[in-house]
Design a protein around this motif. Structure first.
Motif, mmCIF file in Angstrom:
data_model
loop_
_atom_site.group_PDB
_atom_site.id
_atom_site.type_symbol
_atom_site.label_atom_id
_atom_site.label_comp_id
_atom_site.label_asym_id
_atom_site.label_seq_id
_atom_site.Cartn_x
_atom_site.Cartn_y
_atom_site.Cartn_z
ATOM 1 N N TRP A 124 -7.671 -12.179 2.437
ATOM 2 C CA TRP A 124 -7.734 -10.437 2.931
ATOM 3 C C TRP A 124 -8.697 -9.828 1.624
ATOM 4 C CZ3 TRP A 124 -4.857 -10.315 6.880
ATOM 5 C CH2 TRP A 124 -4.024 -11.717 7.597
ATOM 6 N N THR A 125 -8.880 -8.133 2.330
ATOM 7 C CA THR A 125 -9.264 -7.313 2.204
ATOM 8 C C THR A 125 -8.653 -7.079 1.573
ATOM 9 O OG1 THR A 125 -9.952 -6.362 3.914
ATOM 10 C CG2 THR A 125 -11.667 -8.197 3.435
ATOM 11 N N GLN A 126 -7.330 -5.751 2.220
ATOM 12 C CA GLN A 126 -6.758 -5.327 1.105
ATOM 13 C C GLN A 126 -4.904 -6.193 1.116
ATOM 14 O OE1 GLN A 126 -7.724 -2.030 3.838
ATOM 15 N NE2 GLN A 126 -5.654 -1.728 3.361
ATOM 16 N N MET A 127 -4.021 -5.321 0.862
ATOM 17 C CA MET A 127 -2.699 -5.868 0.262
ATOM 18 C C MET A 127 -2.348 -5.890 1.696
ATOM 19 S SD MET A 127 -0.573 -7.301 -1.364
ATOM 20 C CE MET A 127 -1.189 -6.954 -3.297
ATOM 21 N N ARG B 250 13.377 12.989 16.596
ATOM 22 C CA ARG B 250 14.221 13.233 16.532
ATOM 23 C C ARG B 250 15.283 12.585 15.548
ATOM 24 N NH1 ARG B 250 16.417 8.750 20.481
ATOM 25 N NH2 ARG B 250 16.213 7.855 19.113
ATOM 26 N N THR B 251 14.764 11.913 14.952
ATOM 27 C CA THR B 251 15.424 11.432 13.428
ATOM 28 C C THR B 251 14.935 11.535 12.770
ATOM 29 O OG1 THR B 251 17.380 10.137 14.712
ATOM 30 C CG2 THR B 251 17.235 9.931 12.492
ATOM 31 N N ALA B 252 14.843 12.362 10.880
ATOM 32 C CA ALA B 252 14.364 12.360 9.796
ATOM 33 C C ALA B 252 14.462 10.609 9.636
ATOM 34 C CB ALA B 252 14.272 12.694 9.033
ATOM 35 N N HIS B 253 13.247 9.757 9.090
ATOM 36 C CA HIS B 253 13.317 8.443 8.037
ATOM 37 C C HIS B 253 12.931 8.745 6.621
ATOM 38 C CE1 HIS B 253 13.208 5.996 11.867
ATOM 39 N NE2 HIS B 253 13.142 6.865 12.521
ATOM 40 N N TRP B 254 13.767 7.421 5.888
ATOM 41 C CA TRP B 254 13.004 7.552 5.290
ATOM 42 C C TRP B 254 12.264 6.656 4.664
ATOM 43 C CZ3 TRP B 254 16.292 10.228 1.593
ATOM 44 C CH2 TRP B 254 17.759 10.038 1.753
ATOM 45 N N VAL B 255 11.363 6.962 3.732
ATOM 46 C CA VAL B 255 9.594 6.563 3.390
ATOM 47 C C VAL B 255 9.480 6.542 2.194
ATOM 48 C CG1 VAL B 255 7.270 7.624 3.800
ATOM 49 C CG2 VAL B 255 9.195 8.669 4.988
ATOM 50 N N LEU B 256 8.755 5.748 1.814
ATOM 51 C CA LEU B 256 8.202 5.313 -0.071
ATOM 52 C C LEU B 256 7.035 5.017 0.382
ATOM 53 C CD1 LEU B 256 11.748 2.922 -0.354
ATOM 54 C CD2 LEU B 256 11.274 4.587 -1.327
ATOM 55 N N PRO B 257 6.950 5.223 -0.472
ATOM 56 C CA PRO B 257 5.284 5.050 -0.840
ATOM 57 C C PRO B 257 5.008 3.314 -0.971
ATOM 58 C CG PRO B 257 6.567 5.196 -3.247
ATOM 59 C CD PRO B 257 7.466 5.350 -2.576
ATOM 60 N N ARG B 258 3.283 4.038 -0.868
ATOM 61 C CA ARG B 258 3.050 2.012 0.172
ATOM 62 C C ARG B 258 1.172 1.389 -0.599
ATOM 63 N NH1 ARG B 258 -1.135 1.562 4.111
ATOM 64 N NH2 ARG B 258 -0.977 -0.757 5.163
ATOM 65 N N ALA B 259 2.579 0.846 -2.011
ATOM 66 C CA ALA B 259 1.110 0.432 -2.770
ATOM 67 C C ALA B 259 0.290 -0.504 -2.707
ATOM 68 C CB ALA B 259 2.567 -0.293 -3.964
ATOM 69 N N ASP B 260 -0.424 -0.024 -1.385
ATOM 70 C CA ASP B 260 -1.869 -0.990 -1.305
ATOM 71 C C ASP B 260 -2.316 -0.959 -2.022
ATOM 72 O OD1 ASP B 260 -3.259 -1.656 0.725
ATOM 73 O OD2 ASP B 260 -4.178 -0.336 2.338
ATOM 74 N N ARG B 261 -4.098 -1.612 -1.715
ATOM 75 C CA ARG B 261 -4.926 -2.309 -3.033
ATOM 76 C C ARG B 261 -6.092 -2.299 -2.590
ATOM 77 N NH1 ARG B 261 -3.585 -4.837 -8.687
ATOM 78 N NH2 ARG B 261 -6.181 -5.294 -8.240
ATOM 79 N N THR B 262 -7.155 -2.628 -2.748
ATOM 80 C CA THR B 262 -8.021 -3.270 -1.914
ATOM 81 C C THR B 262 -8.944 -4.392 -2.940
ATOM 82 O OG1 THR B 262 -9.147 -1.042 -1.333
ATOM 83 C CG2 THR B 262 -11.075 -3.463 -0.964
ATOM 84 N N PHE B 263 -8.670 -5.079 -2.981
ATOM 85 C CA PHE B 263 -9.016 -7.150 -2.783
ATOM 86 C C PHE B 263 -10.805 -7.134 -3.881
ATOM 87 C CE2 PHE B 263 -5.965 -8.629 -0.959
ATOM 88 C CZ PHE B 263 -4.494 -8.430 -2.388
#
Length: 484
Positions: free
Chosen positions: A69-72, A199-212
């Motif tokens: 894979w090229t990224q997480m 319609r409804t707010a969603h909970w959001v958390l950061p996306r810890a992505d990274r490039t390999f």
């Protein structure tokens, strides 16, 4: 006559996993039926801007098909390449029938086989039938008054029209779930105006992505390194069930982190209030994005909450419930899928002409989420209560294959024709599932989500650790089945 030992309906990861496992078991008399004109399923169909997986790629892959894979968190184009990689590596392309849209299936108790009726490719027959159409394959588009009057462009994220140039246009996105959270940051800088109807707010958390990097990708090509990384990610993600089911303090801690993230990324108190959910985190799908909130704060983006929702459409745009008229050129429906009551979209007729729609009239149910009484030799990949909110769905799919292949091998070894689960075994299993579900945030979190069927039962999710499900599917329980 188009007759096979096994027919697989669907050519996404579920269908591919079934096909490869059949080949490994020495069963090559099978055919995949795909309703579209291309092989591949979800990640070949969903090509909307920003489309990407929300599970780390080394885990969101088939255990028998590692990949550099090229990224997480792989984006759609790379997931498409991975799909092609699996198809080519295992020689599956010659085993698929494209444009074979299944209209109905019927069990013949005399011949002990399934008849699969397709629209243009005729009737296929098979001793065993594996439905691998997937839970996210039937897009839902809501109906509003005046919808047929709108003269602009409309389409669902599942069927993005790349021939339409949205650059510099006035665009409305209806929905604020996982797909919308990816589309919005991707197109917001390129459109003149973007109206998001939430319609409804969603909970959001950061996306810890990274490039390999090159060296990391080289390591991913080594089986021991790939397997180690895969299991490290697996166990890290598996702990999430503790919050979803076993520990209220743990889930409240995660919710506090989400609130801090929201406050850090959205400084406008009025917008932040609109984006603050009124249910416990995890009750609906948690969104992973570090770009969603910033996109909503752009000057050309307007968030419309439920109080400013869509009342109707006319020739030029949208009329909101608070009386505004919004001119738009494009409406994108990011309104999800029929993932519970629509698990199987075509009619299924079992023994004695028992109809699946009648069996599931109250709510969809299945033993191990895979098999049903009165429907011999039928197996449902990602069936009722096999969804997994904390780890890779492919782990569950591969676990299901243990059970499915065990059933097929048992019938073969005994020189018999069919296998079906006993009603009491399915009933006991289903009662256990919904008893355990009472303890989860999906049931107690104070929301109504696509995880639930019309009955209110949580149908999409498995209420526990994924390794618990794997243990349940590891070996066939003969006493739970009828062989004939």
């Amino acid at each position: 006559m188009q007759t096979y030992q096994v027919l697989i309906i669907g050519s996404g990861f579920g269908g591919q996993c079934a096909a490869v496992n059949l080949l490994k078991a020495g069963i090559d008399d099978f055919r995949l039926l795909e309703r579209r004109d291309f092989f591949g399923g979800t990640w070949c169909q969903n090509t909307y801007p920003g489309a990407a997986v929300d599970v780390p790629s080394p885990l969101y892959s088939l255990s028998f098909a590692p990949y550099r894979w090229t990224q997480m968190f792989a984006e759609q184009a790379e997931l498409h390449r991975y799909t092609d990689h699996v198809i080519e590596r295992f020689g599956l392309r010659d085993r698929v029938e494209l444009e074979a849209n299944v209209e109905r299936v019927e069990w013949d108790d005399t011949e002990k086989r399934w008849a699969v009726h397709t629209g243009t490719k005729g009737i296929f027959y098979a001793q065993f039938l594996i439905n691998a159409t997937g839970p996210l394959s039937q897009p839902v588009v809501p109906h509003f008054p005046g919808q047929d009057r709108f003269q602009g462009k409309t389409f669902h994220t599942n069927n993005w029209d790349h021939s339409y140039d949205y650059h510099g246009k006035r665009v409305a996105i209806v929905g604020s779930g996982a797909s919308a959270a990816q589309v919005i940051p991707a197109i917001a800088p390129k459109v003149a105006r973007l109206h998001v109807f939430q319609r409804t707010a969603h909970w959001v958390l950061p996306r810890a992505d990274r490039t390999f990097g090159r060296f990391q990708r080289w390591l991913l090509g080594l089986k021991p390194a790939y397997k180690l990384l895969r299991w490290m990610i697996y166990w890290q993600f598996e702990t999430r069930v503790i919050a979803f089911k076993y520990s209220k303090p743990a889930i409240h801690m995660v919710q506090r982190q989400a609130l801090k993230f929201l406050k850090r990324q959205v400084t406008d108190p009025e917008l932040r209030k609109k984006l603050t959910p009124d249910f416990t985190i995890g009750c609906k799908r948690v969104l992973l994005s570090s770009t969603y909130y910033p996109a909503l704060t752009r000057p050309n983006v307007t968030l419309h909450s439920r109080e400013q929702g869509i009342a109707s459409l006319d020739e030029t745009g949208i009329i909101t419930t608070d009386g505004q008229h919004i001119d738009v050129d494009l409406i994108v429906w990011s309104t999800g899928y029929d993932a519970t009551d629509g698990v199987i979209s075509y009619p299924v007729s079992g023994k004695n002409a028992v109809q699946l729609r009648d069996v599931w009239a109250q709510y969809p149910r299945a033993y191990l989420g895979t098999s049903l009484p009165d429907f011999p030799n039928l197996f449902i990949v990602t069936g009722p209560n096999t969804g997994i909110g904390h780890t890779s769905a492919l782990f569950i799919i591969e676990s299901q294959m243990n059970y499915i292949l065990d059933c097929i091998r048992t019938v073969q070894a005994k020189g018999l024709r069919s296998i079906e689960v006993r009603p009491e075994a399915e009933r006991t299993y289903t009662q256990m599932i919904h008893r355990e579900m009472e303890r989860t945030v999906w049931k107690t979190g104070g929301c109504h989500s696509w995880y639930q069927s019309r009955s209110g039962h949580v149908i999409a999710m498995f209420p526990g650790f994924s390794f618990s499900y794997h243990r349940l599917t590891r070996a066939l329980k003969p006493a739970d089945h009828i062989l004939s």
